[in-house]
Design a protein around this motif. Structure first.
Motif, PDB file in Angstrom:
ATOM      1  N   GLY A   1      23.817  45.772 -25.477  1.00 22.10           N
ATOM      2  CA  GLY A   1      23.823  44.580 -26.317  1.00 22.10           C
ATOM      3  C   GLY A   1      25.192  43.996 -26.560  1.00 22.10           C
ATOM      4  N   LEU A   2      26.171  44.351 -25.708  1.00 24.16           N
ATOM      5  CA  LEU A   2      27.546  43.900 -25.927  1.00 24.16           C
ATOM      6  C   LEU A   2      27.995  42.923 -24.854  1.00 24.16           C
ATOM      7  CD1 LEU A   2      29.207  47.318 -26.798  1.00 24.16           C
ATOM      8  CD2 LEU A   2      28.353  45.590 -28.375  1.00 24.16           C
ATOM      9  N   GLU A   3      28.637  41.836 -25.283  1.00 24.53           N
ATOM     10  CA  GLU A   3      29.284  40.923 -24.353  1.00 24.53           C
ATOM     11  C   GLU A   3      30.694  41.436 -24.072  1.00 24.53           C
ATOM     12  OE1 GLU A   3      27.860  38.657 -22.778  1.00 24.53           O
ATOM     13  OE2 GLU A   3      26.027  38.302 -23.902  1.00 24.53           O
ATOM     14  N   THR A   4      31.269  40.954 -22.952  1.00 23.34           N
ATOM     15  CA  THR A   4      32.526  41.521 -22.476  1.00 23.34           C
ATOM     16  C   THR A   4      33.559  40.445 -22.170  1.00 23.34           C
ATOM     17  OG1 THR A   4      31.270  43.320 -21.446  1.00 23.34           O
ATOM     18  CG2 THR A   4      33.553  43.049 -20.747  1.00 23.34           C
ATOM     19  N   LEU A   5      34.802  40.745 -22.529  1.00 23.55           N
ATOM     20  CA  LEU A   5      35.956  39.945 -22.111  1.00 23.55           C
ATOM     21  C   LEU A   5      36.827  40.834 -21.236  1.00 23.55           C
ATOM     22  CD1 LEU A   5      37.811  37.378 -22.408  1.00 23.55           C
ATOM     23  CD2 LEU A   5      38.914  38.600 -24.302  1.00 23.55           C
ATOM     24  N   VAL A   6      37.197  40.337 -20.058  1.00 22.02           N
ATOM     25  CA  VAL A   6      38.055  41.099 -19.152  1.00 22.02           C
ATOM     26  C   VAL A   6      39.515  40.922 -19.554  1.00 22.02           C
ATOM     27  CG1 VAL A   6      38.913  41.222 -16.781  1.00 22.02           C
ATOM     28  CG2 VAL A   6      36.454  41.059 -17.210  1.00 22.02           C
ATOM     29  N   PHE A   7      40.226  42.037 -19.632  1.00 22.37           N
ATOM     30  CA  PHE A   7      41.648  42.061 -20.001  1.00 22.37           C
ATOM     31  C   PHE A   7      42.371  42.789 -18.877  1.00 22.37           C
ATOM     32  CE2 PHE A   7      45.027  44.033 -22.914  1.00 22.37           C
ATOM     33  CZ  PHE A   7      45.775  42.868 -22.988  1.00 22.37           C
TER      34      PHE A   7
ATOM     35  N   GLY B   1      34.704  35.898 -19.887  1.00 25.70           N
ATOM     36  CA  GLY B   1      35.928  35.301 -19.390  1.00 25.70           C
ATOM     37  C   GLY B   1      36.961  36.348 -19.042  1.00 25.70           C
ATOM     38  N   VAL B   2      38.137  35.869 -18.680  1.00 26.36           N
ATOM     39  CA  VAL B   2      39.233  36.727 -18.239  1.00 26.36           C
ATOM     40  C   VAL B   2      40.504  36.297 -18.946  1.00 26.36           C
ATOM     41  CG1 VAL B   2      40.668  37.413 -16.273  1.00 26.36           C
ATOM     42  CG2 VAL B   2      38.209  37.074 -15.958  1.00 26.36           C
ATOM     43  N   VAL B   3      41.299  37.270 -19.415  1.00 28.76           N
ATOM     44  CA  VAL B   3      42.614  36.980 -19.958  1.00 28.76           C
ATOM     45  C   VAL B   3      43.587  37.993 -19.369  1.00 28.76           C
ATOM     46  CG1 VAL B   3      42.263  38.398 -22.031  1.00 28.76           C
ATOM     47  CG2 VAL B   3      43.971  36.572 -22.038  1.00 28.76           C
ATOM     48  N   ARG B   4      44.752  37.503 -18.945  1.00 24.85           N
ATOM     49  CA  ARG B   4      45.754  38.366 -18.337  1.00 24.85           C
ATOM     50  C   ARG B   4      46.486  39.202 -19.393  1.00 24.85           C
ATOM     51  NH1 ARG B   4      48.087  37.750 -13.245  1.00 24.85           N
ATOM     52  NH2 ARG B   4      47.285  36.029 -11.962  1.00 24.85           N
ATOM     53  N   LYS B   5      46.857  40.423 -19.020  1.00 30.65           N
ATOM     54  CA  LYS B   5      47.659  41.259 -19.897  1.00 30.65           C
ATOM     55  C   LYS B   5      49.061  40.685 -20.089  1.00 30.65           C
ATOM     56  CE  LYS B   5      45.242  45.541 -18.768  1.00 30.65           C
ATOM     57  NZ  LYS B   5      45.315  46.871 -18.118  1.00 30.65           N
ATOM     58  N   SER B   6      49.495  39.867 -19.138  1.00 31.57           N
ATOM     59  CA  SER B   6      50.836  39.293 -19.205  1.00 31.57           C
ATOM     60  C   SER B   6      50.920  38.041 -20.082  1.00 31.57           C
ATOM     61  CB  SER B   6      51.323  38.940 -17.796  1.00 31.57           C
ATOM     62  OG  SER B   6      50.434  38.020 -17.174  1.00 31.57           O
ATOM     63  N   GLU B   7      49.791  37.564 -20.591  1.00 26.94           N
ATOM     64  CA  GLU B   7      49.804  36.373 -21.442  1.00 26.94           C
ATOM     65  C   GLU B   7      50.487  36.691 -22.778  1.00 26.94           C
ATOM     66  OE1 GLU B   7      49.063  33.432 -20.740  1.00 26.94           O
ATOM     67  OE2 GLU B   7      47.486  33.355 -19.231  1.00 26.94           O
ATOM     68  N   PRO B   8      51.047  35.676 -23.430  1.00 25.60           N
ATOM     69  CA  PRO B   8      51.593  35.886 -24.778  1.00 25.60           C
ATOM     70  C   PRO B   8      50.519  36.417 -25.725  1.00 25.60           C
ATOM     71  CG  PRO B   8      52.283  33.762 -23.905  1.00 25.60           C
ATOM     72  CD  PRO B   8      51.253  34.300 -22.947  1.00 25.60           C
ATOM     73  N   ALA B   9      50.945  37.176 -26.719  1.00 29.23           N
ATOM     74  CA  ALA B   9      50.003  37.784 -27.653  1.00 29.23           C
ATOM     75  C   ALA B   9      49.097  36.748 -28.300  1.00 29.23           C
ATOM     76  CB  ALA B   9      50.766  38.559 -28.727  1.00 29.23           C
ATOM     77  N   ALA B  10      49.640  35.577 -28.624  1.00 31.92           N
ATOM     78  CA  ALA B  10      48.835  34.538 -29.282  1.00 31.92           C
ATOM     79  C   ALA B  10      47.686  34.078 -28.387  1.00 31.92           C
ATOM     80  CB  ALA B  10      49.718  33.350 -29.655  1.00 31.92           C
ATOM     81  N   VAL B  11      47.943  34.011 -27.079  1.00 31.18           N
ATOM     82  CA  VAL B  11      46.900  33.597 -26.132  1.00 31.18           C
ATOM     83  C   VAL B  11      45.817  34.666 -26.037  1.00 31.18           C
ATOM     84  CG1 VAL B  11      46.423  33.043 -23.711  1.00 31.18           C
ATOM     85  CG2 VAL B  11      48.489  32.157 -24.810  1.00 31.18           C
TER      86      VAL B  11
ATOM     87  N   ARG C   1      39.272  36.120 -29.990  1.00 27.74           N
ATOM     88  CA  ARG C   1      38.594  35.458 -31.105  1.00 27.74           C
ATOM     89  C   ARG C   1      37.435  34.588 -30.607  1.00 27.74           C
ATOM     90  NH1 ARG C   1      43.028  33.680 -33.843  1.00 27.74           N
ATOM     91  NH2 ARG C   1      42.928  35.522 -35.187  1.00 27.74           N
ATOM     92  N   VAL C   2      37.690  33.832 -29.545  1.00 24.40           N
ATOM     93  CA  VAL C   2      36.659  32.950 -28.986  1.00 24.40           C
ATOM     94  C   VAL C   2      35.508  33.773 -28.412  1.00 24.40           C
ATOM     95  CG1 VAL C   2      36.166  31.310 -27.129  1.00 24.40           C
ATOM     96  CG2 VAL C   2      38.230  31.041 -28.515  1.00 24.40           C
ATOM     97  N   ALA C   3      35.840  34.800 -27.630  1.00 25.22           N
ATOM     98  CA  ALA C   3      34.806  35.617 -27.000  1.00 25.22           C
ATOM     99  C   ALA C   3      33.995  36.400 -28.026  1.00 25.22           C
ATOM    100  CB  ALA C   3      35.444  36.574 -25.997  1.00 25.22           C
TER     101      ALA C   3
END
Length: 225
Positions: free
Chosen positions: A80-86, A105-115, A121-123
């Motif tokens: 029952g869990l949705e996933t965000l790739v990091f 979705g996908v977010v890079r580990k190299s992105e700024p912390a705020a991103v 938060r969105v996911a």
């Protein structure tokens, strides 16, 4: 869900087998009143053994247990869990595998912390996280000309380019051998029209890897075609 100073507090679980990354992730969320990291584990099963009442699972694509992104996402969704790739987003095949399994979705580990925080938060609220990496996972590498293969053509390409003989591709797909051959000719024509010719089976394999339809070979993986 608990209530925080910004409203609902989203409960986050992290699947990550590098301790330094996990510690950095925890530090990022430590001062976010609406995001709470409630569990961290090096495997999906390990996380699910800790907690199940999560709003979001954050998943690294490449884990030391050898599990695939697809199986991991499917296991999380079954719970029952949705996933965000990091991730470092270095492997298009792993990204495509996760995309096919239905992550948010996908977010890079190299992105700024705020991103990274905003993506979480969105996911966690159930939203899709748009990014260049996510678009590339779904649509192909934007730096490569899209050849526009149909799902059936992709099925033939993946099987044939991975090493299967034409007759076996026909059996696995339920197509006639001549139909498979026709598909392969059309696939080669599309790659040629895109300026990425693939006259041989080895060339087709290379194109399939470039486009993320097959995994990148390990250095010790010697393929004879």
């Amino acid at each position: 869900m608990a209530e925080g100073s910004r409203g609902v507090v989203r409960r986050i679980g992290l699947v990550e087998d590098h301790e330094s990354v996990a510690l950095g992730f925890a530090a990022m969320l430590a001062d976010q009143p609406d995001l709470e990291l409630v569990g961290t584990a090096p495997t999906v099963s390990g996380l699910l053994e800790q907690v199940t009442d999560l709003d979001l699972a954050v998943l690294d694509l490449r884990l030391s247990d050898g599990s695939s992104p697809k199986s991991n996402v499917e296991q999380l969704r079954a719970a029952g869990l949705e996933t965000l790739v990091f991730t470092g987003a270095e492997n298009p095949y792993l990204l495509r595998s996760a995309a096919r399994a239905g992550v948010l979705g996908v977010v890079r580990k190299s992105e700024p912390a705020a991103v990274v925080i905003e993506a979480i938060r969105v996911a966690a609220a159930g939203g899709q996280v748009a990014s260049t990496e996510w678009a590339a996972a779904i649509d192909g590498d934007p730096e490569l000309d899209d050849v526009g293969l149909s799902p059936r053509q992709l099925e033939v390409l993946e099987l044939y380019a991975s090493g299967e003989k034409l007759d076996r591709v026909a059996r696995l797909t339920g197509l006639a051998p001549q139909t498979v051959n026709d598909y392969l000719q059309r696939i080669r024509q599309k790659y040629a029209e895109a300026g990425r010719p693939a006259p041989t089976k080895t060339d087709l394999y290379k194109r399939a890897v470039e486009d993320g339809w097959l995994p990148m070979p390990e250095r010790s993986d010697v393929r004879r075609r």
